[in-house]
Design a protein around this motif. Sequence first.
Motif, PDB file in Angstrom:
ATOM      1  N   CYS A 119     -47.116  67.028  80.521  1.00 46.55           N
ATOM      2  CA  CYS A 119     -46.028  68.000  80.491  1.00 46.55           C
ATOM      3  C   CYS A 119     -46.624  69.403  80.472  1.00 46.55           C
ATOM      4  CB  CYS A 119     -45.157  67.758  79.266  1.00 46.55           C
ATOM      5  SG  CYS A 119     -43.796  68.931  79.139  1.00 46.55           S
ATOM      6  N   ARG A 120     -46.282  70.215  81.456  1.00 45.79           N
ATOM      7  CA  ARG A 120     -46.796  71.586  81.522  1.00 45.79           C
ATOM      8  C   ARG A 120     -46.319  72.424  80.349  1.00 45.79           C
ATOM      9  NH1 ARG A 120     -45.510  73.799  87.436  1.00 45.79           N
ATOM     10  NH2 ARG A 120     -45.616  75.713  86.260  1.00 45.79           N
ATOM     11  N   PHE A 121     -45.131  72.127  79.864  1.00 47.74           N
ATOM     12  CA  PHE A 121     -44.549  72.935  78.801  1.00 47.74           C
ATOM     13  C   PHE A 121     -45.110  72.552  77.435  1.00 47.74           C
ATOM     14  CE2 PHE A 121     -41.478  72.716  82.279  1.00 47.74           C
ATOM     15  CZ  PHE A 121     -41.411  74.056  82.590  1.00 47.74           C
ATOM     16  N   ARG A 153     -38.679  63.303  86.298  1.00 47.16           N
ATOM     17  CA  ARG A 153     -39.774  63.510  85.364  1.00 47.16           C
ATOM     18  C   ARG A 153     -40.912  62.541  85.591  1.00 47.16           C
ATOM     19  NH1 ARG A 153     -38.840  59.952  80.429  1.00 47.16           N
ATOM     20  NH2 ARG A 153     -40.721  60.916  79.634  1.00 47.16           N
ATOM     21  N   THR A 170     -42.920  64.616  88.181  1.00 47.51           N
ATOM     22  CA  THR A 170     -43.502  65.869  87.698  1.00 47.51           C
ATOM     23  C   THR A 170     -44.359  65.681  86.463  1.00 47.51           C
ATOM     24  OG1 THR A 170     -41.550  66.359  86.366  1.00 47.51           O
ATOM     25  CG2 THR A 170     -41.614  67.272  88.604  1.00 47.51           C
ATOM     26  N   THR A 189     -43.198  65.812  83.279  1.00 45.18           N
ATOM     27  CA  THR A 189     -42.675  66.495  82.095  1.00 45.18           C
ATOM     28  C   THR A 189     -42.134  65.476  81.098  1.00 45.18           C
ATOM     29  OG1 THR A 189     -40.527  66.769  83.158  1.00 45.18           O
ATOM     30  CG2 THR A 189     -42.042  68.617  83.294  1.00 45.18           C
ATOM     31  N   CYS A 190     -42.171  65.818  79.821  1.00 44.80           N
ATOM     32  CA  CYS A 190     -41.652  64.907  78.799  1.00 44.80           C
ATOM     33  C   CYS A 190     -40.119  64.947  78.835  1.00 44.80           C
ATOM     34  CB  CYS A 190     -42.184  65.286  77.429  1.00 44.80           C
ATOM     35  SG  CYS A 190     -41.649  66.884  76.835  1.00 44.80           S
ATOM     36  N   HIS A 249     -38.391  68.215  77.434  1.00 46.43           N
ATOM     37  CA  HIS A 249     -38.471  69.382  78.304  1.00 46.43           C
ATOM     38  C   HIS A 249     -37.751  69.154  79.638  1.00 46.43           C
ATOM     39  CE1 HIS A 249     -41.932  70.665  75.675  1.00 46.43           C
ATOM     40  NE2 HIS A 249     -41.097  71.688  75.658  1.00 46.43           N
ATOM     41  N   GLN A 250     -37.655  67.908  80.102  1.00 50.98           N
ATOM     42  CA  GLN A 250     -36.921  67.640  81.337  1.00 50.98           C
ATOM     43  C   GLN A 250     -35.441  67.941  81.151  1.00 50.98           C
ATOM     44  OE1 GLN A 250     -38.176  66.851  84.297  1.00 50.98           O
ATOM     45  NE2 GLN A 250     -36.228  66.605  85.341  1.00 50.98           N
TER      46      GLN A 250
END
Length: 87
Positions: free
Chosen positions: A14-16, A45, A48, A50-51, A54-55
Amino acid sequence: MAFRKKFTPRKKFCRFCADKELPMDYKRPDILRDFVTERGKIIARRITGTCAKHQRSLTNEIKRARQMALLFYTTVHSTDVKKRSSM
């Protein structure tokens, strides 16, 4: 018979979660465009990485950006796509 190497995909992250300073805000369409296809669909997700937390918030921010006309809904609404002229 030729021997083929098996493809090993990279671990998705996850980028965030990795970068706490990365803002997830509807006012930053440059970041949100990474999570939307050319046709305007929100990327899943599993693709990508992402968790789930965050998605969900990413989806809301993309929808807000669309409401504010910072992102487009479909390719018809995009200014990059040329319309076909009728003859």
